[in-house]
Design an enzyme around this catalytic site. Structure first.
Site, mmCIF file in Angstrom:
data_model
loop_
_atom_site.group_PDB
_atom_site.id
_atom_site.type_symbol
_atom_site.label_atom_id
_atom_site.label_comp_id
_atom_site.label_asym_id
_atom_site.label_seq_id
_atom_site.Cartn_x
_atom_site.Cartn_y
_atom_site.Cartn_z
ATOM 1 N N TYR A 1 0.835 -1.217 0.000
ATOM 2 C CA TYR A 1 0.000 0.000 0.000
ATOM 3 C C TYR A 1 0.868 1.266 0.000
ATOM 4 O O TYR A 1 0.649 2.190 -0.797
ATOM 5 C CB TYR A 1 -0.915 -0.040 1.219
ATOM 6 C CG TYR A 1 -1.677 1.230 1.503
ATOM 7 C CD1 TYR A 1 -2.667 1.681 0.632
ATOM 8 C CD2 TYR A 1 -1.425 1.972 2.660
ATOM 9 C CE1 TYR A 1 -3.378 2.848 0.914
ATOM 10 C CE2 TYR A 1 -2.127 3.124 2.947
ATOM 11 C CZ TYR A 1 -3.105 3.564 2.069
ATOM 12 O OH TYR A 1 -3.803 4.707 2.349
HETATM 13 N N1 LIG Z 1 -8.695 6.276 6.356
HETATM 14 C C1 LIG Z 1 -7.405 6.396 6.628
HETATM 15 O O1 LIG Z 1 -6.943 6.125 7.748
HETATM 16 C C2 LIG Z 1 -6.458 6.896 5.579
HETATM 17 C C3 LIG Z 1 -5.153 7.232 5.957
HETATM 18 C C4 LIG Z 1 -4.274 7.674 4.986
HETATM 19 C C5 LIG Z 1 -4.689 7.793 3.692
HETATM 20 N N2 LIG Z 1 -5.955 7.457 3.351
HETATM 21 C C6 LIG Z 1 -6.351 7.600 1.955
HETATM 22 O O2 LIG Z 1 -7.541 8.366 1.913
HETATM 23 C C7 LIG Z 1 -8.366 7.922 0.842
HETATM 24 C C8 LIG Z 1 -9.732 7.522 1.354
HETATM 25 O O3 LIG Z 1 -9.593 6.492 2.313
HETATM 26 P P1 LIG Z 1 -10.891 5.958 3.107
HETATM 27 O O4 LIG Z 1 -10.390 5.301 4.339
HETATM 28 O O5 LIG Z 1 -11.900 7.033 3.194
HETATM 29 O O6 LIG Z 1 -11.404 4.809 2.084
HETATM 30 P P2 LIG Z 1 -12.730 3.922 2.133
HETATM 31 O O7 LIG Z 1 -13.574 4.253 3.299
HETATM 32 O O8 LIG Z 1 -12.283 2.507 1.957
HETATM 33 O O9 LIG Z 1 -13.465 4.375 0.795
HETATM 34 C C9 LIG Z 1 -12.833 4.118 -0.426
HETATM 35 C C10 LIG Z 1 -13.568 4.807 -1.523
HETATM 36 O O10 LIG Z 1 -12.870 4.543 -2.752
HETATM 37 C C11 LIG Z 1 -13.793 4.026 -3.699
HETATM 38 N N3 LIG Z 1 -13.106 3.145 -4.629
HETATM 39 C C12 LIG Z 1 -12.330 2.059 -4.359
HETATM 40 N N4 LIG Z 1 -11.874 1.532 -5.512
HETATM 41 C C13 LIG Z 1 -12.350 2.313 -6.518
HETATM 42 C C14 LIG Z 1 -12.217 2.289 -7.929
HETATM 43 N N5 LIG Z 1 -11.480 1.349 -8.534
HETATM 44 N N6 LIG Z 1 -12.843 3.241 -8.646
HETATM 45 C C15 LIG Z 1 -13.579 4.206 -8.039
HETATM 46 N N7 LIG Z 1 -13.738 4.278 -6.705
HETATM 47 C C16 LIG Z 1 -13.135 3.335 -5.964
HETATM 48 C C17 LIG Z 1 -14.858 3.339 -2.883
HETATM 49 O O11 LIG Z 1 -16.048 3.240 -3.672
HETATM 50 P P3 LIG Z 1 -17.095 2.037 -3.447
HETATM 51 O O12 LIG Z 1 -17.467 2.071 -2.017
HETATM 52 O O13 LIG Z 1 -18.197 2.343 -4.371
HETATM 53 O O14 LIG Z 1 -16.340 0.788 -3.788
HETATM 54 C C18 LIG Z 1 -14.985 4.316 -1.716
HETATM 55 O O15 LIG Z 1 -15.794 5.397 -2.089
HETATM 56 C C19 LIG Z 1 -7.595 6.787 0.177
HETATM 57 O O16 LIG Z 1 -6.824 7.294 -0.879
HETATM 58 C C20 LIG Z 1 -6.694 6.289 1.277
HETATM 59 O O17 LIG Z 1 -5.546 5.637 0.781
HETATM 60 C C21 LIG Z 1 -6.854 7.017 4.266
#
Ligand SMILES: NC(=O)c1ccc[n+]([C@@H]2O[C@H](COP(=O)([O-])OP(=O)(O)OC[C@H]3O[C@@H](n4cnc5c(N)ncnc54)[C@H](OP(=O)(O)O)[C@@H]3O)[C@@H](O)[C@H]2O)c1
Length: 249
Positions: free
Chosen positions: A155
């Protein structure tokens, strides 16, 4: 109020989590927002309903960012409804935490195509518009590219590629007035981190202890920074990768 020249913003992966918070924040500044999702139509429609209930403009558009045809359809739809796209938030991402020995070729393909190829395809689509003379792309990376946590090698490698892509595309697109920056969020409470068992875990407790601001992030923590980077207030900032993690590094 900070100036926001955005006419149309696409937020990928905005059906939940950080993307949903960012989409709502952008809509709050007057941008028309395309709430992209891959499978969760219900979640995306909830985000759209939340925005429109507050007088904002938003539509939900299904598209897998890892596919060129889907990305072209996403941009075509956005342009058809709202006009040229001048803000792009590359937030869609997938993650698993696993020791080195458990990394499979399939998981490599899944994470690299969504996290890296997806960012490349959408950036190409924004740049392919010849009727924009300015734009702001904000790539969502991770603080893991600074803290390098164990069991996150695949990742974090994908997000380190996003960081490098950010800096290089900023150089290529700068002459066209298109800025490219990234933010590195710290661990945050989202559907995604709940699904992988992070929220409530011992690892979360240890991370909070190592975080100067002493808590896990929330989806509301990132909207202000993204809207700032999308706005003309940051017209002199490009190619930057900004840590937003409560001081955790
Ligand atoms: N949460 C954390 O702790 C954290 C920390 C550091 C960085 N980040 C980054 O922040 C961002 C959001 O994280 P999150 O935790 O909010 O993620 P999340 O809750 O898992 O949500 C992921 C989102 O991405 C969408 N998605 C996944 N694959 C996709 C694809 N191939 N095409 C279009 N949409 C897609 C999902 O859509 P569906 O639900 O429709 O599949 C969902 O809307 C990511 O880039 C992650 O790496 C998060």
């Amino acid at each position: 109020m900070s100036s926001n020249n955005a006419r149309t913003a696409i937020v990928t992966g905005a059906s939940k989590g950080l993307g949903a918070g960012i989409a709502k924040a952008l809509a709050g500044t007057g941008a028309a927002v395309v709430v992209n999702y891959r499978v969760d139509a219900e979640g995306a429609e909830r985000v759209v309903a939340d925005i429109t209930a507050k007088g904002g403009r938003a539509i939900a558009v299904q598209a897998d960012v890892a596919g060129g045809d889907d990305v072209r359809r996403l941009f075509d739809r956005a342009r058809e409804v709202y006009g040229p796209v001048d803000v792009l938030v590359n937030n869609a991402s997938v993650v698993t935490f696993a020791p080195l020995s458990d990394i499979t070729e399939e998981e490599f393909q899944r994470e690299m195509t969504t996290n890296v190829l997806g960012t490349i395809l959408t950036t190409q689509a924004l740049a392919a518009q010849d009727d924009i003379d300015a734009g702001s792309i904000i790539n969502i990376s991770t603080a893991g590219t600074v803290s390098h946590p164990p069991y996150a090698s695949l990742y974090v490698a994908s997000k380190s590629a996003v960081n490098a892509f950010t800096v290089i595309t900023a150089k290529e697109l700068g002459p066209r007035g298109i800025r490219v920056n990234a933010i590195m969020p710290g661990p945050s409470d989202t559907e995604g981190t709940r699904a992988i068992g992070y929220v409530g875990s011992e690892q979360e407790a240890q991370t909070i202890a190592a975080t100067p601001l002493g808590r896990t992030g929330t989806p509301d923590d990132y909207g202000p920074l993204v809207t700032f980077l999308a706005s003309d207030d940051t017209r002199w900032i490009t190619g930057d990768v900004i840590l937003a993690s409560g001081g955790m590094r």
